[in-house]
Motif scaffolding. Sequence first.
Motif, short mmCIF file in Angstrom:
data_model
loop_
_atom_site.label_atom_id
_atom_site.label_comp_id
_atom_site.label_asym_id
_atom_site.label_seq_id
_atom_site.Cartn_x
_atom_site.Cartn_y
_atom_site.Cartn_z
N VAL A 10 3.23 4.02 4.44
CA VAL A 10 4.36 3.10 4.44
C VAL A 10 3.91 1.81 3.77
O VAL A 10 2.92 1.21 4.17
N ASP A 11 4.65 1.40 2.74
CA ASP A 11 4.32 0.13 2.10
C ASP A 11 5.34 -0.92 2.53
O ASP A 11 6.28 -0.64 3.28
N ASP A 12 5.17 -2.12 2.06
CA ASP A 12 6.05 -3.22 2.47
C ASP A 12 7.50 -2.99 2.06
O ASP A 12 8.42 -3.34 2.80
N ALA A 13 7.72 -2.38 0.90
CA ALA A 13 9.09 -2.13 0.44
C ALA A 13 9.79 -1.12 1.35
O ALA A 13 10.96 -1.29 1.70
N CYS A 14 9.07 -0.09 1.77
CA CYS A 14 9.63 0.91 2.67
C CYS A 14 9.90 0.30 4.03
O CYS A 14 10.96 0.53 4.63
N LEU A 15 9.00 -0.48 4.51
CA LEU A 15 9.16 -1.12 5.81
C LEU A 15 10.36 -2.07 5.81
O LEU A 15 11.12 -2.12 6.77
#
Length: 56
Positions: free
Chosen positions: A41-46
């Motif tokens: 999970v990256d920041d954009a997904c989060l």
Amino acid sequence: MNAPEPESMAELIADCADIPSSLRAERSYLPLPRAATHWEVDDACLAQVQDLDEYV
């Protein structure tokens, strides 16, 4: 050439058994599934699910 419609299931099975093997499709087997790639999970997904608790 028109083949008459079969009148029973046995007649249909017999008709199918008469189909030459050269006209039948060969069985093609599905390839084995590939191993799943590692996912993080990256920041954009989060950010997309950050406020999910408001909708649940």
